[in-house]
Write a protein that holds these residues in place. Structure first.
Motif, PDB file in Angstrom:
ATOM      1  N   TYR A   1       2.839   2.173   7.115  1.00 42.35           N
ATOM      2  CA  TYR A   1       2.337   2.474   8.451  1.00 42.35           C
ATOM      3  C   TYR A   1       0.894   2.005   8.556  1.00 42.35           C
ATOM      4  CZ  TYR A   1       6.425   5.470   8.680  1.00 42.35           C
ATOM      5  OH  TYR A   1       7.708   5.940   8.660  1.00 42.35           O
ATOM      6  N   VAL A   2       0.574   1.318   9.652  1.00 41.34           N
ATOM      7  CA  VAL A   2      -0.787   0.848   9.891  1.00 41.34           C
ATOM      8  C   VAL A   2      -1.177   1.168  11.324  1.00 41.34           C
ATOM      9  CG1 VAL A   2      -0.589  -1.007   8.184  1.00 41.34           C
ATOM     10  CG2 VAL A   2      -0.124  -1.487  10.570  1.00 41.34           C
ATOM     11  N   PRO A   3      -2.486   1.327  11.569  1.00 46.92           N
ATOM     12  CA  PRO A   3      -2.931   1.583  12.939  1.00 46.92           C
ATOM     13  C   PRO A   3      -2.999   0.291  13.742  1.00 46.92           C
ATOM     14  CG  PRO A   3      -4.794   1.590  11.451  1.00 46.92           C
ATOM     15  CD  PRO A   3      -3.570   1.413  10.601  1.00 46.92           C
ATOM     16  N   GLU A   4      -2.752   0.407  15.030  1.00 49.03           N
ATOM     17  CA  GLU A   4      -2.836  -0.764  15.901  1.00 49.03           C
ATOM     18  C   GLU A   4      -4.272  -1.288  15.926  1.00 49.03           C
ATOM     19  OE1 GLU A   4      -2.563  -0.152  20.159  1.00 49.03           O
ATOM     20  OE2 GLU A   4      -3.196   1.926  19.913  1.00 49.03           O
ATOM     21  N   GLY A   5      -4.391  -2.588  16.163  1.00 48.96           N
ATOM     22  CA  GLY A   5      -5.687  -3.196  16.409  1.00 48.96           C
ATOM     23  C   GLY A   5      -6.608  -3.343  15.221  1.00 48.96           C
ATOM     24  N   GLU A   6      -6.125  -3.103  14.008  1.00 48.57           N
ATOM     25  CA  GLU A   6      -6.980  -3.226  12.832  1.00 48.57           C
ATOM     26  C   GLU A   6      -6.433  -4.263  11.869  1.00 48.57           C
ATOM     27  OE1 GLU A   6      -8.220   0.293  10.807  1.00 48.57           O
ATOM     28  OE2 GLU A   6      -8.399   1.425  12.675  1.00 48.57           O
ATOM     29  N   LYS A   7      -7.344  -4.970  11.230  1.00 51.99           N
ATOM     30  CA  LYS A   7      -6.955  -5.900  10.177  1.00 51.99           C
ATOM     31  C   LYS A   7      -6.706  -5.088   8.913  1.00 51.99           C
ATOM     32  CE  LYS A   7      -8.117 -10.310   8.194  1.00 51.99           C
ATOM     33  NZ  LYS A   7      -8.976 -11.481   8.271  1.00 51.99           N
ATOM     34  N   VAL A   8      -5.682  -5.456   8.166  1.00 53.34           N
ATOM     35  CA  VAL A   8      -5.270  -4.709   6.979  1.00 53.34           C
ATOM     36  C   VAL A   8      -5.122  -5.677   5.813  1.00 53.34           C
ATOM     37  CG1 VAL A   8      -3.425  -3.291   5.998  1.00 53.34           C
ATOM     38  CG2 VAL A   8      -4.054  -3.021   8.396  1.00 53.34           C
ATOM     39  N   LYS A   9      -5.563  -5.216   4.646  1.00 54.67           N
ATOM     40  CA  LYS A   9      -5.380  -5.962   3.399  1.00 54.67           C
ATOM     41  C   LYS A   9      -4.205  -5.325   2.670  1.00 54.67           C
ATOM     42  CE  LYS A   9      -7.785  -7.075  -0.909  1.00 54.67           C
ATOM     43  NZ  LYS A   9      -9.079  -6.904  -1.621  1.00 54.67           N
ATOM     44  N   LEU A  10      -3.169  -6.106   2.449  1.00 53.84           N
ATOM     45  CA  LEU A  10      -1.987  -5.644   1.735  1.00 53.84           C
ATOM     46  C   LEU A  10      -2.065  -6.179   0.308  1.00 53.84           C
ATOM     47  CD1 LEU A  10       0.719  -4.172   1.920  1.00 53.84           C
ATOM     48  CD2 LEU A  10       1.715  -6.281   2.788  1.00 53.84           C
ATOM     49  N   LEU A  11      -2.203  -5.271  -0.653  1.00 49.78           N
ATOM     50  CA  LEU A  11      -2.273  -5.636  -2.059  1.00 49.78           C
ATOM     51  C   LEU A  11      -0.896  -5.406  -2.665  1.00 49.78           C
ATOM     52  CD1 LEU A  11      -3.907  -6.512  -4.537  1.00 49.78           C
ATOM     53  CD2 LEU A  11      -4.552  -4.123  -4.847  1.00 49.78           C
ATOM     54  N   ILE A  12      -0.266  -6.492  -3.073  1.00 48.46           N
ATOM     55  CA  ILE A  12       1.105  -6.438  -3.590  1.00 48.46           C
ATOM     56  C   ILE A  12       1.068  -6.633  -5.097  1.00 48.46           C
ATOM     57  CG2 ILE A  12       3.424  -7.415  -3.419  1.00 48.46           C
ATOM     58  CD1 ILE A  12       2.438  -8.613  -0.680  1.00 48.46           C
ATOM     59  N   HIS A  13       1.616  -5.665  -5.829  1.00 54.52           N
ATOM     60  CA  HIS A  13       1.653  -5.723  -7.289  1.00 54.52           C
ATOM     61  C   HIS A  13       3.094  -5.955  -7.719  1.00 54.52           C
ATOM     62  CE1 HIS A  13       0.680  -3.650 -11.379  1.00 54.52           C
ATOM     63  NE2 HIS A  13       0.982  -4.913 -11.508  1.00 54.52           N
ATOM     64  N   ASN A  14       3.367  -7.158  -8.192  1.00 55.20           N
ATOM     65  CA  ASN A  14       4.701  -7.510  -8.678  1.00 55.20           C
ATOM     66  C   ASN A  14       4.810  -7.073 -10.130  1.00 55.20           C
ATOM     67  OD1 ASN A  14       7.127  -8.593  -9.412  1.00 55.20           O
ATOM     68  ND2 ASN A  14       6.633 -10.701  -8.857  1.00 55.20           N
ATOM     69  N   GLN A  15       5.548  -6.009 -10.378  1.00 54.54           N
ATOM     70  CA  GLN A  15       5.721  -5.478 -11.730  1.00 54.54           C
ATOM     71  C   GLN A  15       6.932  -6.088 -12.435  1.00 54.54           C
ATOM     72  OE1 GLN A  15       5.710  -1.239 -11.011  1.00 54.54           O
ATOM     73  NE2 GLN A  15       3.487  -1.166 -11.086  1.00 54.54           N
ATOM     74  N   ASP A  16       7.655  -6.950 -11.742  1.00 57.11           N
ATOM     75  CA  ASP A  16       8.771  -7.655 -12.366  1.00 57.11           C
ATOM     76  C   ASP A  16       8.237  -8.851 -13.149  1.00 57.11           C
ATOM     77  OD1 ASP A  16      10.701  -5.947 -11.318  1.00 57.11           O
ATOM     78  OD2 ASP A  16      10.935  -7.147  -9.498  1.00 57.11           O
ATOM     79  N   SER A  17       9.013  -9.331 -14.091  1.00 57.83           N
ATOM     80  CA  SER A  17       8.585 -10.484 -14.895  1.00 57.83           C
ATOM     81  C   SER A  17       8.812 -11.808 -14.175  1.00 57.83           C
ATOM     82  CB  SER A  17       9.311 -10.482 -16.237  1.00 57.83           C
ATOM     83  OG  SER A  17      10.714 -10.581 -16.025  1.00 57.83           O
ATOM     84  N   THR A  18       9.550 -11.768 -13.076  1.00 58.86           N
ATOM     85  CA  THR A  18       9.855 -12.982 -12.326  1.00 58.86           C
ATOM     86  C   THR A  18       9.038 -13.037 -11.032  1.00 58.86           C
ATOM     87  OG1 THR A  18      11.691 -11.860 -11.229  1.00 58.86           O
ATOM     88  CG2 THR A  18      12.212 -13.114 -13.218  1.00 58.86           C
ATOM     89  N   PRO A  19       8.771 -14.233 -10.512  1.00 55.38           N
ATOM     90  CA  PRO A  19       8.012 -14.331  -9.265  1.00 55.38           C
ATOM     91  C   PRO A  19       8.833 -13.849  -8.068  1.00 55.38           C
ATOM     92  CG  PRO A  19       8.697 -16.506  -9.994  1.00 55.38           C
ATOM     93  CD  PRO A  19       9.111 -15.537 -11.056  1.00 55.38           C
TER      94      PRO A  19
END
Length: 117
Positions: free
Chosen positions: A31-49
Motif C-alpha cells: 500500500y502506498v499513498p497517492e501523489g508520492e514517489k516511492v522507492k521499492l527495495l526488492i530483495h531476491n532471496q532465491d539463487s536464480t534471477p
C-alpha cells in the motif's frame, strides 16, 4: 549572506521492502499513498534471477539471485497496479494499491496500533 534559490525541498522518500523467496513476493500486497514517489527495495532471496515487471507501472527490473534491486515508482493516483516476476509469473505475483493520503495514513496508524509490521 548566502542565499539558496531554486533548490527543491525534499520530503523523506517512502521506502518499501519487498522480498522474493521461493518465487513468491512477500508481502504480496503493498500500500502506498497517492501523489508520492516511492522507492521499492526488492530483495531476491532465491539463487536464480527474477524480473520484477509491471505493465501498469511501466517498470521492469532484473534482480540477480541473492541480491537486491531498486525500483522507483510514482507519484500515482489512487488505484491498483499488478506486478509479477516475469520468469515465474504463475507464483511471483503481487499488487500495489495506491490509497488516498487520508486513507493510507489511517491504515498506517491502525497497523502501528495493532503491532503489525
Amino acid at each position: 549572506m548566502l542565499a539558496l534559490f531554486g533548490l527543491p525541498a525534499y520530503a523523506e522518500l517512502l521506502v518499501l521492502q519487498l522480498q522474493l523467496k521461493d518465487h513468491l513476493f512477500s508481502p504480496a500486497t503493498l500500500y502506498v499513498p497517492e501523489g508520492e514517489k516511492v522507492k521499492l527495495l526488492i530483495h531476491n532471496q532465491d539463487s536464480t534471477p527474477e524480473e520484477f515487471e509491471s505493465f501498469s507501472l511501466n517498470r521492469e527490473k532484473v534482480i540477480l539471485g541473492n541480491s537486491k534491486g531498486v525500483v522507483f515508482i510514482g507519484p500515482l493516483a489512487p488505484g491498483e497496479h499488478a506486478f509479477v516476476g516475469e520468469y515465474h509469473p504463475d507464483s511471483a505475483r503481487g499488487t500495489l494499491i495506491v490509497l488516498p493520503k487520508a486513507q493510507w495514513q489511517a491504515q498506517q496508524q491502525a497497523k502501528e496500533g495493532s503491532g503489525a509490521d
